[in-house]
Each structure stands twice: as C-alpha cells, then as structure tokens.
Scaffold this motif. Structure first.
Motif, PDB file in Angstrom:
ATOM      1  N   GLU A 379      14.861  16.017  68.262  1.00 49.98           N
ATOM      2  CA  GLU A 379      15.072  14.705  67.641  1.00 49.98           C
ATOM      3  C   GLU A 379      14.161  14.504  66.434  1.00 49.98           C
ATOM      4  O   GLU A 379      14.612  14.067  65.361  1.00 49.98           O
ATOM      5  N   ALA A 380      12.870  14.822  66.603  1.00 52.88           N
ATOM      6  CA  ALA A 380      11.926  14.622  65.509  1.00 52.88           C
ATOM      7  C   ALA A 380      12.267  15.497  64.308  1.00 52.88           C
ATOM      8  O   ALA A 380      12.200  15.048  63.152  1.00 52.88           O
ATOM      9  N   ALA A 381      12.623  16.751  64.552  1.00 48.93           N
ATOM     10  CA  ALA A 381      12.944  17.656  63.451  1.00 48.93           C
ATOM     11  C   ALA A 381      14.232  17.243  62.745  1.00 48.93           C
ATOM     12  O   ALA A 381      14.343  17.354  61.518  1.00 48.93           O
ATOM     13  N   TRP A 382      15.188  16.763  63.491  1.00 46.45           N
ATOM     14  CA  TRP A 382      16.454  16.330  62.883  1.00 46.45           C
ATOM     15  C   TRP A 382      16.232  15.112  61.985  1.00 46.45           C
ATOM     16  O   TRP A 382      16.756  15.038  60.872  1.00 46.45           O
ATOM     17  N   ASP A 386      14.196  18.646  58.849  1.00 41.31           N
ATOM     18  CA  ASP A 386      13.516  19.940  58.842  1.00 41.31           C
ATOM     19  C   ASP A 386      14.279  20.849  59.797  1.00 41.31           C
ATOM     20  O   ASP A 386      13.971  20.944  60.992  1.00 41.31           O
ATOM     21  N   TYR A 387      15.290  21.524  59.264  1.00 47.92           N
ATOM     22  CA  TYR A 387      16.203  22.256  60.122  1.00 47.92           C
ATOM     23  C   TYR A 387      15.638  23.585  60.606  1.00 47.92           C
ATOM     24  O   TYR A 387      16.078  24.106  61.637  1.00 47.92           O
ATOM     25  N   GLU A 388      14.685  24.150  59.916  1.00 45.11           N
ATOM     26  CA  GLU A 388      14.016  25.340  60.429  1.00 45.11           C
ATOM     27  C   GLU A 388      13.183  24.998  61.653  1.00 45.11           C
ATOM     28  O   GLU A 388      13.131  25.746  62.622  1.00 45.11           O
ATOM     29  N   ARG A 389      12.521  23.868  61.587  1.00 45.90           N
ATOM     30  CA  ARG A 389      11.742  23.403  62.740  1.00 45.90           C
ATOM     31  C   ARG A 389      12.661  23.106  63.916  1.00 45.90           C
ATOM     32  O   ARG A 389      12.338  23.405  65.067  1.00 45.90           O
ATOM     33  N   LEU A 390      13.824  22.511  63.616  1.00 43.35           N
ATOM     34  CA  LEU A 390      14.777  22.195  64.682  1.00 43.35           C
ATOM     35  C   LEU A 390      15.280  23.467  65.346  1.00 43.35           C
ATOM     36  O   LEU A 390      15.427  23.530  66.576  1.00 43.35           O
ATOM     37  N   ALA A 391      15.542  24.495  64.528  1.00 48.10           N
ATOM     38  CA  ALA A 391      16.078  25.731  65.083  1.00 48.10           C
ATOM     39  C   ALA A 391      15.107  26.409  66.029  1.00 48.10           C
ATOM     40  O   ALA A 391      15.507  27.218  66.870  1.00 48.10           O
ATOM     41  N   ALA A 392      13.809  26.083  65.919  1.00 46.65           N
ATOM     42  CA  ALA A 392      12.802  26.728  66.763  1.00 46.65           C
ATOM     43  C   ALA A 392      12.917  26.325  68.228  1.00 46.65           C
ATOM     44  O   ALA A 392      12.335  26.989  69.089  1.00 46.65           O
ATOM     45  N   VAL A 393      13.652  25.257  68.548  1.00 46.53           N
ATOM     46  CA  VAL A 393      13.812  24.841  69.946  1.00 46.53           C
ATOM     47  C   VAL A 393      15.251  25.044  70.413  1.00 46.53           C
ATOM     48  O   VAL A 393      15.681  24.444  71.387  1.00 46.53           O
ATOM     49  N   THR A 394      16.008  25.861  69.661  1.00 45.78           N
ATOM     50  CA  THR A 394      17.392  26.113  70.036  1.00 45.78           C
ATOM     51  C   THR A 394      17.595  27.585  70.338  1.00 45.78           C
ATOM     52  O   THR A 394      16.814  28.444  69.938  1.00 45.78           O
ATOM     53  N   THR A 395      18.654  27.853  71.027  1.00 42.95           N
ATOM     54  CA  THR A 395      19.081  29.216  71.286  1.00 42.95           C
ATOM     55  C   THR A 395      20.581  29.259  71.064  1.00 42.95           C
ATOM     56  O   THR A 395      21.288  28.257  71.215  1.00 42.95           O
ATOM     57  N   GLY A 396      21.076  30.403  70.663  1.00 44.41           N
ATOM     58  CA  GLY A 396      22.512  30.506  70.402  1.00 44.41           C
ATOM     59  C   GLY A 396      22.802  30.533  68.915  1.00 44.41           C
ATOM     60  O   GLY A 396      22.329  31.394  68.185  1.00 44.41           O
ATOM     61  N   GLY A 397      23.557  29.551  68.417  1.00 44.99           N
ATOM     62  CA  GLY A 397      24.007  29.515  67.033  1.00 44.99           C
ATOM     63  C   GLY A 397      22.892  29.242  66.045  1.00 44.99           C
ATOM     64  O   GLY A 397      21.770  28.878  66.411  1.00 44.99           O
ATOM     65  N   ASP A 398      23.221  29.399  64.736  1.00 44.71           N
ATOM     66  CA  ASP A 398      22.268  29.193  63.653  1.00 44.71           C
ATOM     67  C   ASP A 398      22.208  27.718  63.319  1.00 44.71           C
ATOM     68  O   ASP A 398      22.977  27.220  62.485  1.00 44.71           O
ATOM     69  N   ALA A 399      21.325  26.993  63.965  1.00 44.98           N
ATOM     70  CA  ALA A 399      21.251  25.541  63.798  1.00 44.98           C
ATOM     71  C   ALA A 399      20.849  25.159  62.387  1.00 44.98           C
ATOM     72  O   ALA A 399      21.356  24.174  61.825  1.00 44.98           O
TER      73      ALA A 399
END
Length: 890
Positions: A379-382, A386-399
């Motif tokens: 939520e904070a990264a979105w 800051d989408y690189e920061r957001l992608a750091a807590v995801t798995t799977g697709g290229d957020a």
C-alpha cells in the motif's frame, strides 16, 4: 523414676510432678540462653556429654549398653581398645548457694559419689542459670583439664533430686558407671522449693527429650534416660577428645534472630550430634541418631540459643533396665526441615521458567511472518508510486512494469490506496483493496480489487498478475485514455479586458504568451491527456497555466494491447474495450493585475523613444504589476532585461546608512574626487558641491560623499543585507520569465564603493527597480504579483523599511531641488535619477566616457514606476522626461 516435664512458656513456676511420660513441649517464646563452653581443653578422654571422644563413632543402633555399673562394655566405649575402664572421679563436695564459681564446668570421667543428686536440688547455685554473661564466660567455668579442675569444676550428678531433666523416655545409660553415662541436657523440672533463684525462664522444649545426666537409681543401676534430640553436628573425625573445637569453645554469642544462621555455615548439621564443623554424621557410621527415638524433629530454637555438645551416641536407644526388649525399636529419621529459602528459590525459579517459556512463545508468535507486513508495504509503495519498491513484496508477475505502464498511460498524478485486513488459511490468504487515482486534466477515477497472498520462504508475499493490478486486465494489455477538450479559458486584465487576442500590444502579448500545436516533446511534459496536434500554450501565461486554461477533457479509458496504446491519436474506442468514461469541463480564465489605463499611459510615454526602452509600473500597497511596456517589441526587457541600476540604487545605499546610525542631520562633503581603496571616484560631469546635508547629497546624487560614508560606516555584509531587504538575490516568480536581481558579495572597499552607487557587479531589471520606490512609498518591500486569479501561493512576507519616511523626503527633494528639478513632473512625484555606465575601456568615447543607461524611478500616489533607456545616457536628461510623461498621464 520420677520424670518431670519442663516448664511451659506461660507457667509461673516449676511444673507439677507427673508419673506420665512428658509430652514434647512447643518451642518457647523466650528460651534460655544455654551457657557455652568457654575456651579451654575438656577433661581428657571426654569428647562430649557422653562417654566417647569427639572423634569416636557412636554405638551401633540397637546395641545396648551394659546395665551393670561395674561392668564396661566395649560398645559405645570411648576408651575401647585401651583395655581399661574409664577413670573414676574423685569425691566432690556438693555446691552451696554461695558458690560463685562457674555454674557448668567440663565433665569429668570419674563417677560421682552422689548419684541421686540433681542440679535442680536446693543446693543448685543461682549462678548456674541466672548468672550474668560475665559469670558464664569467666575463667574456670570451662577452662583447664581434668587434672587441673577442683571438685566444684566438674560436671557431677545433682545432689538434691534423682529426677532427670527429660520430657520423654530415653535410652538406657551407657555402661561403666558414672563416667560412661551419656550426658545431655534434660528438661528442667523441680519442685517449687528446689527451684533455682534465677530460674525465671522455662527451659526450651525445643531442645527435645534429653538423655539422663548423671542420674542413677537407688540400687545403683541407671534408669532409662530420655533421648536428647538435639539439632547438632557430630564431632569431627580425628578431633581432640579432650574437648570441643576452638570454634565451639570460643563462641559465646547468640546465633542471630533466625534459625537460618547456622552455627557452622556451610557444614552439615546432624541431629543428635555435637556441632563440630566437618564432623561426620552418625548415619555415615551406620547409626541413625533418630532411629530409636520415635519422636519427630523438634522445632529449631529461636535466637539466643547456643549449641550443645552431644556425646555422639545413639539417640533414643531404649536399652537398659526398665525397658522391655520389645520396646526397643528404631525410630524413623526426623523429616527434613522445609527450607523457606528453598521454597522461595523454587517459586522464583518456577516463575522465571514460566516467564522464559511465555517470553519465548511470545517472541515466536511476534516474530512469525504476518501478512499485514506485506500488504502495508504494498500500500505504501503504491501510494508513493514507487513501483520497484512495490515489486519487492510481490512474487509472480512483473509488478513494476504493469503498474508503471498504467501510471504512464493514464497520466496518474496521485494515488490513494486502502487495503483491508488480510484473511488467511494455512499458507494462503487474500486482502481486498480500493484505489483512487487522480488523472492529469481529468477527474478522479478508481477501482476495487483483491490481492492474493501466499507464504513462501518464511514470508508473506502478494502473488502479482495483471489481474491484480486491474480486474480483467490480461497479459500484454494496458490501460490508455482518449480525450476530447472543451473550451479553453481566457487571460484577462484586472478590468476584464481580454489580453489573449491578436489586437493587444506586443508588450502584453509577450506576457500572455502564444498558443500552438503540441509536439512529441510537449506530450512528455503534458501527459497522456494530450495528443500530438492538440492546442497548447507555448510560452508566457498560456504555458504556465495550461492545465487551468485547458480544463478537463472528456476522457475515455480503454483496455488495449500495449502496442496499440503507443499512438493514442489512432486509438479506436469501442464498447468492448471501454473501461470508463469521465466527463470533462471547460478551461478557467486567468485574471492578471494589468491595469489597462496604466498600461496605456506607460506605452504612450515611451513609444517615441529613439533607444530601446522598458517600463514597469506597480502598485506599492499590493505589489501588483499594473503595466509592462517594451519599445521596440520582441524582447521583454521590462521583465528580463539586465542592467546596472546606477544612481537609482542609492535609495538602497542610503537606507543602509540610515539603518547604520546616520541621520538626516549628518553633515556630508562632496568633493570632486574621492579615493577609496586606490580607486578615484568622481561625480557625473566632474561636479563638486562641497559641504552638504544628507538630503542635498542624495538630491544632487553626489558620488564622492556617498562613497566616503559607505567606506567609513558600512561593510560588504551590511550593504548586501540592505539590498536583499529590497528583494535582491532572490527570484521574482510571477508566472512568466523574469531576471533575478543580484548583489554579489564584495572583497574590497573599492568594489563596495562601486556597488553602493549602482555599479560594479550589481544587476537588475525594470521590474525589480519598480519595487524599490514602491517599498519607500508603502514602507515595506513586497514581492511583485502578475496573476491575481488564481491567487499566487507562498509569496514572501513583506519586509519593512525602517527609514522609509526619511527616504521619501530625500526622493521628493530630487524632483524639487535635485537632478530631476528640470523634469516637467506634475503633481507630487518622488523619484531618483540614475546613470549607469556599462561596457569596457574599448567602448569609451573620445572624452574617455563609457556608454550608460538612463534610469528614472519613483512613485506618484499608489503607482510606482521604473523606466530604463538602453544606452540613453543621462538619467535626468533621457529617462526623466519619459517618466514625467507617464506620471502626468495618470
């Protein structure tokens, strides 16, 4: 045998006689202080109150002593192995009441001639129990060996009574006569007549049943003696049989107020044994001191008790005459005393263990990965885009790629995200979210979705896919938008006159700016709401206020392939690919501070100038720009021109001198030339005025007098601070390009003198110089304002001019009596002329004069002005008349 119970704590005299076996009495509140053996060796061959030495083992359990006094059995015999019976004691006369010698002396080995006398008899000295501490510890009470002691020093049988000091049946006495008796403390019991004089405290029953001490029956046999159940240690092995240890003999003090203070700290305590430190227990020698007693352990004595020396023999051995064989039975060992310290340690240990276990459990629970951590970071990264920061807590697709593409395609300016509390089951979970995006040149839009969660590698992750970014978005697809613009807003003068039309003056058109078609470069600046070819502002106010003037376009958001979204102008909008449609709105107008009447007066004033000129008028009370004129057009020198101010800057210099302590009455001198730092300063035209007042020096614009005062009174920092007080060294943000006036710091007195008269490195513009007389008129310097609607935000606060009134007087004198007195000003005009040289020596004329710009600044009423003529020459001759034409038209 006449047995007597010890006195109870609440009794007033000796207990009554009873034939019953005495019951074990409770521990008294105030027990006797039992006298302690003083230093000195005990009788030879006697190691305690019994018949064996401290190093001898006790008799085995169940081994009876010989009942015949004339016989001596080797069982329990302290002299066993020697082949002889113990020596007999010499005859000893009974003690009298007046016997002042020590009441209790070392026991002797010889039998007494008075076997039936008791210490409780009438002849018992009061000093035995009631004596002072000195009596109990004085010499002779425990000193000397058996050979040195007299008859009164021995431990002998009581003389008056055959009743023993005991409170329960005991074991049989040891064989061998008086010297083989097991001596111990007995419960004191006497008749009232036999009661010692100082016996005022009952004998402590806590000492337990005692063995008979020096008692015999009439027929010469020893009656059964009660066992003394003492809490004492066995004698140390190998100890001197002549007496107790030095520590035991020398300790005459109380053992504290608590039984926890053991007599020999760190040493074991064995019940029924002498407390020799390091002694071995009877149980180690194969005999339990309580095996035959049958009595439970007594309570420990309170403070004030000393520790007795036991004979080390078996406690409660019911052997001897008077006790049938079947009555002899071993007693169970006393239950160990429950230690409160141990209980406390146990409780504390349990609590600590519980705390540690609870803490460990809490730590484990608290350190477990939580899905809230992942959703909060997402939520904070979105929201921060800051989408690189957001992608750091995801798995799977290229957020980062998917969400970044949505951001760019829609022209997202702001994002607000709310994610609900996660719901999990096992290693999976989900959390609902709602997002609202602010779009450039469009309204807000948003959608709802769900974040799938998964726990992997000890952490919770958002399992990302395009569907997570926007519901229904497929692989390779993006969101894009098309726009249809409404009517564009207008740019107006303060009276509502439209300024964005082709018929306005060139000076105003330069301020308003122009329109044109958007280019690829413009799209990068404006965002996806625009397409190549759309009408946009190219410069001036049109460019600065594009968003407000353009309004919000009617927007259609579509879901298309990424390749199709690259050319938004060719996007085909269908019902199938349309995601949302947002209504648009027309643009809003811009209102400027331009006053058309003042604008026309300024334009008419300089329109006939032969040299390029620029003029600006402002309202002193508000800082609003009323007019801006340029002749010829093509360059907005009114706002962007860069010129040295010349003598017009002396308003600032004299303000600094007044702030520094100079007054209107300060006398000044105006020579033709003044040298400051090796540089000769001269007046315009080589003028020389001599002695002058401050007003006269300002009005005549004398350079030499001003430079002299500045050199004496001011420093570089001081003059620079005054310049900044009038708005220098700061940008003039009015919505269109302007020149930032500068007053650089100086490193020499010569440069300081030059800049004080508006030369050197000082540069300014007509816009800035118009604010200088406006500050004198209003009393505060105000940041200039060009657009009044929408109101400009974050304007600097007005800066007060301390000596504005004095400066007004001086500026008025310029027009009436100074350099502008020949200029045809009408009305009350305040002003200052200026001639600013520029160029290099190569630019000098035949008279070695440099070219100069002509300045005239001042105010009339609530209108302040500044006019500059590039290369015009003298200010009063060239700029003055233009200024007069302007002010006369107001």
């Amino acid at each position: 045998m006449d047995e007597r119970s010890p006195r109870q704590p609440d009794s007033s005299g000796p207990p009554e006689e009873s034939d019953e076996a005495p019951a074990r009495a409770p521990r008294p509140e105030n027990p006797y202080r039992i006298p302690q053996r003083p230093p000195g060796a005990p009788p030879a061959g006697v190691g305690g109150f019994g018949g064996r030495g401290p190093g001898e083992p006790s008799a085995p359990s169940g081994a009876p002593y010989a009942t015949d006094p004339g016989e001596y059995s080797d069982e329990g015999n302290p002299y066993r192995g020697k082949g002889a019976s113990p020596p007999e004691a010499p005859e000893t006369p009974p003690r009298t009441q007046g016997d002042a010698r020590a009441p209790w002396t070392s026991p002797v080995d010889e039998p007494s001639e008075h076997p039936h006398q008791d210490f409780r008899g009438a002849q018992t000295s009061s000093a035995r129990w009631g004596g002072s501490e000195n009596d109990r510890t004085s010499g002779g009470s425990w000193s000397g060996t058996s050979e040195e002691r007299g008859p009164s020093e021995s431990w002998r049988a009581p003389e008056e009574s055959s009743t023993s000091w005991s409170d329960s049946p005991g074991t049989q006495p040891p064989p061998g006569g008086r010297s083989e008796e097991r001596r111990s403390w007995e419960a004191l019991s006497t008749s009232a007549s036999d009661r010692p004089e100082h016996w005022d405290t009952p004998y402590p029953s806590v000492q337990g049943p005692s063995r008979t001490w020096d008692e015999s029956s009439d027929d010469g046999s020893r009656p059964p003696a009660p066992v003394h159940d003492s809490w004492q240690e066995a004698p140390r092995e190998g100890a001197d049989p002549s007496g107790p240890s030095e520590a035991a003999r020398g300790d005459t003090t109380d053992h504290g107020d608590s039984w926890e203070e053991e007599p020999y700290r760190g040493e074991p305590v064995y019940h029924g044994d002498t407390p020799y430190p390091g002694g071995t227990s009877l149980s180690q020698e194969g005999h339990d001191p309580h095996a035959a007693s049958g009595h439970p352990r007594e309570q420990r004595p309170d403070a004030g008790f000393e520790y007795l020396y036991s004979d080390g023999t078996t406690a409660d051995d019911h052997d001897g005459p008077g006790y049938p064989e079947e009555d002899r039975h071993p007693s169970a060992p006393p239950p160990p005393r429950r230690s409160r310290r141990g209980l406390l340690i146990g409780v504390v240990s349990a609590v600590v263990v519980l705390l540690l276990v609870g803490g460990a459990a809490s730590w484990y629970v608290l350190t477990l990965p939580r899905p809230e951590e992942a959703t909060a970071e997402y939520e904070a990264a979105w929201e921060a885009q800051d989408y690189e920061r957001l992608a750091a807590v995801t798995t799977g697709g290229d957020a980062a790629t998917v969400l970044g593409g949505i951001d760019a395609g829609l022209g997202v300016e702001s994002i607000d995200v709310e994610i609900d509390a996660p719901s999990t089951e096992g290693r999976n979970g989900h959390a609902s979210y709602e997002v609202t995006v602010g779009l450039a040149n469009a309204g807000d839009w948003g959608w709802e979705g769900e974040l799938p969660l998964v726990r992997e590698d000890g952490r919770w992750w958002v399992r990302f896919s395009p569907e997570v970014a926007y519901p229904g978005l497929g692989e390779g697809q993006v969101l894009a938008r098309t726009a249809v613009w409404g009517e564009r807003g207008k740019i107006l003068a303060s009276d509502g006159t439209r300024l964005d039309t082709p018929d306005v003056s060139g000076s105003l058109q330069m301020i308003v700016g122009s329109l044109g078609e958007a280019t690829e470069e413009d799209l990068e600046r404006l965002g996806p709401a625009y397409s190549v070819g759309d009408t946009v502002g190219l410069d001036g106010l049109q460019r600065t206020y594009e968003e407000r003037l353009a309004g919000e376009a009617a927007t259609t958001i579509v879901m298309v392939d990424a390749a199709d979204a690259e050319d938004t102008a060719s996007l085909e909008v269908t019902e199938e690919n349309t995601v949302a449609t947002l209504d648009g709105s027309d643009g809003e107008d811009i209102v400027t501070s331009i006053d058309m009447s003042v604008q026309n007066a300024a334009a008419n004033a300089i329109i006939d100038s032969e040299d390029p000129a620029g003029m600006v008028a402002v309202r002193p009370s508000t800082g609003e720009i009323l007019a801006a004129v340029n002749v010829p057009g093509g360059f907005n020198r009114a706002f962007e021109g860069q010129y040295p101010p010349g003598s017009a800057f002396k308003i600032v210099s004299y303000s600094s001198l007044l702030d520094g302590g100079m007054t209107m009455d300060t006398a000044m001198d105006c020579p033709k030339e003044y040298d400051l730092g090796g540089w000769p300063f001269r007046n315009a035209g080589g003028a020389e005025y001599g002695a002058q007042t401050v007003v006269e020096a300002f009005a005549t614009s004398c350079n030499t007098s001003l430079v002299a005062e500045v050199g004496e009174r001011l420093g570089s920092d001081t003059l620079q601070a005054s310049a900044e007080q009038f708005g220098m060294n700061a940008p003039l943000d009015i919505g269109v390009p302007t020149f930032e006036p500068t007053f650089p710091p100086v490193d020499s007195s010569t440069m300081l003198g030059a800049q004080s008269i508006g030369q050197g490195q000082v540069l300014t513009s007509p816009l800035h110089m118009a604010t200088v007389p406006a500050a004198v008129a209003d009393g505060s310097w105000r940041h200039p304002v060009l657009v009044t609607e929408p109101a400009q935000e974050s304007l600097p606060e007005p800066r007060q001019i301390a000596h504005a009134e004095s400066l007004r007087t001086m500026m008025r004198a310029v027009v009436t009596d100074g350099t502008a007195k020949d200029v045809p000003f009408q009305g009350e005009v305040h002003g200052k002329t200026g001639t600013a040289e520029y160029g290099t020596a190569e630019d000098a004329d035949e008279d070695d004069e440099l070219p100069s710009h002509a300045w005239m600044v001042g105010y009339k009423g609530d209108v302040a002005f500044a006019v500059v003529v590039e290369g015009g020459g003298g200010g009063s001759a060239v700029a003055g008349p233009l200024a007069a034409r302007f002010t006369n038209a107001l």
